[in-house]
Design a protein around this motif. Structure first.
Motif, PDB file in Angstrom:
ATOM      1  N   GLY A 203      -4.702  24.937  11.028  1.00 23.72           N
ATOM      2  CA  GLY A 203      -5.194  26.068  11.805  1.00 23.72           C
ATOM      3  C   GLY A 203      -5.020  27.367  11.031  1.00 23.72           C
ATOM      4  O   GLY A 203      -5.681  27.596  10.029  1.00 23.72           O
ATOM      5  N   ALA A 204      -4.106  28.223  11.485  1.00 23.55           N
ATOM      6  CA  ALA A 204      -3.901  29.538  10.866  1.00 23.55           C
ATOM      7  C   ALA A 204      -3.010  29.414   9.628  1.00 23.55           C
ATOM      8  O   ALA A 204      -1.935  30.012   9.535  1.00 23.55           O
ATOM      9  CB  ALA A 204      -3.295  30.498  11.877  1.00 23.55           C
ATOM     10  N   ASP A 205      -3.466  28.630   8.650  1.00 26.26           N
ATOM     11  CA  ASP A 205      -2.665  28.390   7.449  1.00 26.26           C
ATOM     12  C   ASP A 205      -2.569  29.638   6.578  1.00 26.26           C
ATOM     13  O   ASP A 205      -3.384  30.567   6.675  1.00 26.26           O
ATOM     14  CB  ASP A 205      -3.285  27.251   6.630  1.00 26.26           C
ATOM     15  CG  ASP A 205      -2.912  25.883   7.167  1.00 26.26           C
ATOM     16  OD1 ASP A 205      -1.714  25.636   7.364  1.00 26.26           O
ATOM     17  OD2 ASP A 205      -3.820  25.061   7.396  1.00 26.26           O
ATOM     18  N   TYR A 206      -1.569  29.625   5.698  1.00 21.76           N
ATOM     19  CA  TYR A 206      -1.421  30.712   4.732  1.00 21.76           C
ATOM     20  C   TYR A 206      -0.733  30.192   3.486  1.00 21.76           C
ATOM     21  O   TYR A 206      -0.081  29.143   3.497  1.00 21.76           O
ATOM     22  CB  TYR A 206      -0.626  31.879   5.330  1.00 21.76           C
ATOM     23  CG  TYR A 206       0.872  31.650   5.441  1.00 21.76           C
ATOM     24  CD1 TYR A 206       1.755  32.272   4.555  1.00 21.76           C
ATOM     25  CD2 TYR A 206       1.411  30.828   6.428  1.00 21.76           C
ATOM     26  CE1 TYR A 206       3.128  32.062   4.647  1.00 21.76           C
ATOM     27  CE2 TYR A 206       2.777  30.625   6.532  1.00 21.76           C
ATOM     28  CZ  TYR A 206       3.635  31.249   5.643  1.00 21.76           C
ATOM     29  OH  TYR A 206       4.987  31.039   5.736  1.00 21.76           O
ATOM     30  N   VAL A 207      -0.913  30.926   2.394  1.00 16.78           N
ATOM     31  CA  VAL A 207      -0.243  30.612   1.139  1.00 16.78           C
ATOM     32  C   VAL A 207       0.173  31.943   0.512  1.00 16.78           C
ATOM     33  O   VAL A 207      -0.538  32.948   0.647  1.00 16.78           O
ATOM     34  CB  VAL A 207      -1.159  29.802   0.188  1.00 16.78           C
ATOM     35  CG1 VAL A 207      -2.409  30.576  -0.175  1.00 16.78           C
ATOM     36  CG2 VAL A 207      -0.410  29.380  -1.067  1.00 16.78           C
ATOM     37  N   GLU A 208       1.339  31.951  -0.140  1.00 14.34           N
ATOM     38  CA  GLU A 208       1.811  33.153  -0.828  1.00 14.34           C
ATOM     39  C   GLU A 208       1.965  32.849  -2.308  1.00 14.34           C
ATOM     40  O   GLU A 208       2.621  31.873  -2.690  1.00 14.34           O
ATOM     41  CB  GLU A 208       3.123  33.656  -0.237  1.00 14.34           C
ATOM     42  CG  GLU A 208       2.953  34.186   1.180  1.00 14.34           C
ATOM     43  CD  GLU A 208       4.187  34.896   1.724  1.00 14.34           C
ATOM     44  OE1 GLU A 208       5.225  34.930   1.015  1.00 14.34           O
ATOM     45  OE2 GLU A 208       4.115  35.410   2.858  1.00 14.34           O
ATOM     46  N   LEU A 209       1.345  33.679  -3.131  1.00 12.79           N
ATOM     47  CA  LEU A 209       1.311  33.505  -4.581  1.00 12.79           C
ATOM     48  C   LEU A 209       1.995  34.699  -5.228  1.00 12.79           C
ATOM     49  O   LEU A 209       1.494  35.834  -5.143  1.00 12.79           O
ATOM     50  CB  LEU A 209      -0.133  33.400  -5.059  1.00 12.79           C
ATOM     51  CG  LEU A 209      -0.995  32.334  -4.379  1.00 12.79           C
ATOM     52  CD1 LEU A 209      -2.462  32.524  -4.741  1.00 12.79           C
ATOM     53  CD2 LEU A 209      -0.519  30.944  -4.762  1.00 12.79           C
ATOM     54  N   ARG A 210       3.140  34.455  -5.864  1.00 10.14           N
ATOM     55  CA  ARG A 210       3.858  35.534  -6.554  1.00 10.14           C
ATOM     56  C   ARG A 210       3.313  35.680  -7.975  1.00 10.14           C
ATOM     57  O   ARG A 210       3.243  34.712  -8.728  1.00 10.14           O
ATOM     58  CB  ARG A 210       5.355  35.237  -6.604  1.00 10.14           C
ATOM     59  CG  ARG A 210       6.182  36.380  -7.238  1.00 10.14           C
ATOM     60  CD  ARG A 210       7.657  36.041  -7.240  1.00 10.14           C
ATOM     61  NE  ARG A 210       7.929  34.884  -8.082  1.00 10.14           N
ATOM     62  CZ  ARG A 210       8.810  33.923  -7.788  1.00 10.14           C
ATOM     63  NH1 ARG A 210       9.484  33.959  -6.652  1.00 10.14           N
ATOM     64  NH2 ARG A 210       9.008  32.922  -8.616  1.00 10.14           N
ATOM     65  N   ALA A 211       2.916  36.888  -8.325  1.00  9.91           N
ATOM     66  CA  ALA A 211       2.377  37.148  -9.656  1.00  9.91           C
ATOM     67  C   ALA A 211       3.507  37.138 -10.682  1.00  9.91           C
ATOM     68  O   ALA A 211       4.542  37.774 -10.480  1.00  9.91           O
ATOM     69  CB  ALA A 211       1.658  38.490  -9.682  1.00  9.91           C
ATOM     70  N   GLU A 212       3.296  36.440 -11.782  1.00  7.22           N
ATOM     71  CA  GLU A 212       4.304  36.377 -12.844  1.00  7.22           C
ATOM     72  C   GLU A 212       3.903  37.208 -14.062  1.00  7.22           C
ATOM     73  O   GLU A 212       4.577  37.182 -15.082  1.00  7.22           O
ATOM     74  CB  GLU A 212       4.551  34.921 -13.242  1.00  7.22           C
ATOM     75  CG  GLU A 212       5.017  34.037 -12.097  1.00  7.22           C
ATOM     76  CD  GLU A 212       6.377  34.440 -11.507  1.00  7.22           C
ATOM     77  OE1 GLU A 212       7.037  35.315 -12.103  1.00  7.22           O
ATOM     78  OE2 GLU A 212       6.757  33.897 -10.452  1.00  7.22           O
ATOM     79  N   MET A 213       2.810  37.960 -13.939  1.00  6.76           N
ATOM     80  CA  MET A 213       2.379  38.936 -14.940  1.00  6.76           C
ATOM     81  C   MET A 213       1.420  39.886 -14.246  1.00  6.76           C
ATOM     82  O   MET A 213       0.974  39.623 -13.122  1.00  6.76           O
ATOM     83  CB  MET A 213       1.691  38.245 -16.135  1.00  6.76           C
ATOM     84  CG  MET A 213       0.434  37.478 -15.760  1.00  6.76           C
ATOM     85  SD  MET A 213      -0.438  36.724 -17.179  1.00  6.76           S
ATOM     86  CE  MET A 213       0.685  35.407 -17.617  1.00  6.76           C
TER      87      MET A 213
END
Length: 272
Positions: A203-213
């Motif tokens: 349903g209301a999925d999410y993903v968090e992507l931390r920038a490494e540059m």
């Protein structure tokens, strides 16, 4: 010229591959974290650098700084959003999904995994993820795939969207890497065929992507070619850019595999 290899050479190459694979598996943790719980926690207002709602069919690009996080969330209903990225300092370095899969021995990207560049460095760490349903094999839609699926109806597609993004960044269509399709529950069956597994979504999925540059990141909000829905009706997708927080030295994404450790070592050497 086609080179024929002897059965003995093929067997020796296979043995070396399996030995290297075993070392990778032995180093990796026995289990990665569970999927992130829903609903997604509220981001404090003071931590929001920018929030963008990408309408269905449209694109958006942004600069993101090292240690900032991009949260991509399905707040308005289901959609698949494709993503590409370039090193801001040197756009010839770009997201590389074949290496991401090969180095981590899996096509299943989720919490605890990283996303590599084509220069062996880590571009993103996946710090939160409620589904694990992301496609790093097929790429996004094209004018041809849309025409085959939706007929003569005028619809936008991911390939053309990314050509526009690249042009606005002063890049060429040849600079566009293979796209990661977020919230695309694609899996490969025993016969090697791609299959759409909607039960992986929540349903209301999410993903968090931390920038490494420091990076330039492009998004395209168009239906995936395997999405079984016959109508072209992508919902809006929210992308929230969250202020930088320095990760701990024992951060899971930095230590989960020997390949991730080496990738972060490459990042450190490039910054030295």
């Amino acid at each position: 010229m086609h080179i024929r290899r002897s059965p003995e050479e093929i067997a020796a190459n296979r043995a070396r591959y399996e030995e290297h694979q075993k070392k990778g598996f032995d180093f990796a943790p026995k289990a990665l974290p569970d999927r992130s719980s829903l609903p997604a926690p509220t981001v404090p207002a003071e931590s929001i650098v920018h929030r963008e709602i990408i309408p269905g069919g449209w694109y958006w690009w942004t600069r993101v700084k090292k240690n900032e996080t991009l949260r991509v969330s399905l707040d308005g209903g289901f959609s698949t959003v494709a993503m590409v990225a370039w090193n801001e300092a040197d756009p010839s370095e770009r997201l590389n999904l074949p290496d991401t899969v090969k180095l981590q021995w899996t096509t299943g990207l989720g919490k605890g995994r990283v996303i590599f560049s084509d220069m062996g460095k880590v571009m993103f760490s996946i710090t939160e993820d409620s589904s694990g349903a992301h496609d790093c094999l097929m790429g996004g839609s094209t004018a041809a795939s849309n025409a085959e699926k939706y007929g003569e109806a005028k619809t936008r597609n991911t390939r053309d969207n990314f050509v526009i993004v690249a042009t606005k960044l002063g890049l060429d269509k040849r600079d566009i890497p293979a796209a990661l399709s977020l919230f695309a529950p694609v899996r490969v069956d025993a016969e090697g065929r791609f299959a759409w597994k909607p039960e992986l979504l929540n349903g209301a999925d999410y993903v968090e992507l931390r920038a490494e540059m420091d990076m330039l990141v492009g998004f395209s909000n168009c239906p995936h070619p395997l999405d079984p829905k016959p109508e072209w009706t992508p919902a809006p997708v929210t992308v929230t850019r969250i202020a930088a927080v320095t990760p701990a030295a024992d951060d899971l994404c930095r230590t989960a595999t020997a390949e991730a450790v080496r990738g972060f070592e490459n990042n450190a050497r490039a910054e030295a």
